[in-house]
Scaffold this active site. Structure first.
Site, PDB file in Angstrom:
ATOM      1  N   GLY A  42       0.835  -1.203   0.000  1.00 13.27           N
ATOM      2  CA  GLY A  42       0.000   0.000   0.000  1.00 13.27           C
ATOM      3  C   GLY A  42       0.856   1.234   0.000  1.00 13.27           C
ATOM      4  N   GLU A  58      -0.857   1.303  -7.036  1.00 12.70           N
ATOM      5  CA  GLU A  58      -0.110   0.473  -6.095  1.00 12.70           C
ATOM      6  C   GLU A  58      -0.062  -0.977  -6.560  1.00 12.70           C
ATOM      7  OE1 GLU A  58       1.636   1.172  -3.438  1.00 12.70           O
ATOM      8  OE2 GLU A  58       1.189   3.316  -3.314  1.00 12.70           O
ATOM      9  N   GLU A  62       3.363  -3.008  -7.286  1.00 16.97           N
ATOM     10  CA  GLU A  62       3.766  -4.150  -6.477  1.00 16.97           C
ATOM     11  C   GLU A  62       3.809  -5.438  -7.279  1.00 16.97           C
ATOM     12  OE1 GLU A  62       4.799  -3.701  -3.544  1.00 16.97           O
ATOM     13  OE2 GLU A  62       4.014  -1.747  -2.995  1.00 16.97           O
ATOM     14  N   PRO A  81      -7.802   5.920  15.744  1.00 21.59           N
ATOM     15  CA  PRO A  81      -6.828   6.988  15.997  1.00 21.59           C
ATOM     16  C   PRO A  81      -5.410   6.482  16.215  1.00 21.59           C
ATOM     17  CG  PRO A  81      -8.835   7.369  17.249  1.00 21.59           C
ATOM     18  CD  PRO A  81      -8.971   6.015  16.639  1.00 21.59           C
ATOM     19  N   GLU A 112      10.991  -6.455   0.181  1.00 23.11           N
ATOM     20  CA  GLU A 112      10.706  -7.715  -0.476  1.00 23.11           C
ATOM     21  C   GLU A 112       9.204  -7.816  -0.645  1.00 23.11           C
ATOM     22  OE1 GLU A 112      12.443 -11.035   1.722  1.00 23.11           O
ATOM     23  OE2 GLU A 112      13.234  -9.528   3.107  1.00 23.11           O
ATOM     24  N   GLU A 114       6.291 -11.100  -1.458  1.00 25.44           N
ATOM     25  CA  GLU A 114       6.133 -12.518  -1.783  1.00 25.44           C
ATOM     26  C   GLU A 114       4.720 -12.979  -1.473  1.00 25.44           C
ATOM     27  OE1 GLU A 114       9.175 -14.273   0.721  1.00 25.44           O
ATOM     28  OE2 GLU A 114       7.604 -15.143   1.983  1.00 25.44           O
TER      29      GLU A 114
END
Lengths: 230, 230
Positions: A42, A58, A62, A81, A112, A114
């Site tokens: 993210g 994103e 990724e 919060p 990394e 995976e």
DNA sequence: TTCGTTATCGTCATGATGACGAGAAAAGGA
DNA sequence: TCCTTTTCTCGTCATCATGACGATAACGAA
């Protein structure tokens, strides 16, 4: 009128089926907080970017894949919060269902990345909860929509589709009843005309996704899990 | 690391059934932007407040009711860059289902508040879209959960529950088949022992909500609407 | 050829549902 | 009082979807 200031991130629950098991894409955090811990991929939403666009960006960063065939939808938002020690951060989680792909390449801010089989993970932030919500959403979506095909390549066999259900639901299904249900539900799948070759056993017909968006009647799990409330 | 700054609001889709029709709670805006236009109730999330807490607070402020009996759940988040002329505002929408109540009292920042039958409204911001998503969520929830009882007072008749379904779905249901389905589904409702009095026709048994969270099998609409995609 | 494997088709009992009949239990009017 | 109207509740029946499982088809391998 004055109002508090927030940062907004998107986090991704990226699921795929590999070797008959459901996997989630994780990254090892390369910066504080939670440095070195596993987390959902993210990042921050940019100043002039829509939420869905940030999620797609994103995902492309990724996984290196932004092509069609998969599925991306908003999951939920999380804004306790204390969920991020850096301050007030609200995250909008997205759920992505992808066909099995080569091992992802790490993004810029991830040391990394995976695939990990879903199960007892110990993720950063509130990502365990987000993942749990994503899993429940995915399991439920398979009941009422033909989205299982999002886990499959463009052409797939009924058996491959069944294995998706079995991996996501964690239960085995009768191949004959599943075949009947899938092929008799209008718009679930449509035959491509091709068949498999070189596999053991009788060749199987190949199908692609149909045009239905909703299964009616649905394809229900045996044991309904608890509803996610709040 | 620097990142863009957002404001975060919660907006509420508050639904109830009045006189056999589904109504949504709207407020007339008392400040810019969209001054004087109808909108969903909502407001800024406070500096140290959880999203769900902000939704409950807004609901209590707008309706004067925060008691049990209703239902509140997160719906979705909306964050298009141009959705609020004041700047970058992400809103987390919540869906509330309430029993029929007296006319709501206006909150501090709302000039007026009133129940409006759902239909063609012309709301401020992207609230038409949020309302549409909330309606579809409510219609779908009634299929798979016993949440229709959230529209009813603590004790209610099967006929009242059926009228909730008819109002939310906009279709009529067979009273006898509905009665059979509701009373034969474990955990949907449980009898209180009481009956109605003074109503025309045969007195009806009263029921309260059961403890089930999911209907299995579900109670499906005749015509499934399009799935909401992202 | 024979066997193992997988895909596909059929059969049968069961359960859920839509359509609808009919009695039960009240209020209200003649 | 007696009848009518209204609404609730229980049954019946045909149809459809489903779970369980037998049987056949079509391949590769021994």
């Amino acid at each position: 009128m004055s109002y508090p200031v927030f940062a907004v991130t998107v986090d991704l629950v990226v699921l795929t089926v590999r070797e008959g098991r459901l996997h989630v894409l994780l990254v090892r955090r390369g910066c504080e907080p939670f440095l070195g811990r596993w987390a959902l991929p993210g990042g921050f939403v940019r100043a002039d970017e829509d939420l869905a666009a940030a999620a797609r960006r994103e995902l492309a960063e990724e996984t290196g894949l932004d092509g069609p065939g998969g599925h991306l939808e908003q999951l939920a938002s999380y804004g306790a919060p204390e969920r991020d020690p850096r301050g007030r951060v609200v995250t909008v989680a997205y759920l992505a269902l992808l066909p099995d792909l080569p091992v992802p390449t790490a993004g810029t801010d991830a040391a990394e990345a995976e695939w990990r089989p879903v199960g007892r993970l110990d993720l950063a932030f509130d990502h365990d909860r987000i993942l749990a919500d994503g899993l429940e959403r995915a399991r439920s979506k398979l009941e009422y929509t033909p989205l299982a095909a999002a886990f499959c390549p463009p052409a797939f066999t009924i058996a491959a589709l069944r294995q998706v259900y079995e991996a996501v639901w964690g239960e085995s299904l009768d191949p004959r009843n599943f075949h009947r249900k899938v092929t008799s539900t209008p718009g679930f799948v449509s035959p491509t005309g091709g068949t498999t070759e070189g596999e053991p056993g009788r060749p199987a017909r190949l199908y692609r996704r149909g045009d239905a968006t909703l299964l009616n009647p649905p394809l229900l799990r045996r044991k309904a899990l608890d509803d996610r409330s709040e």
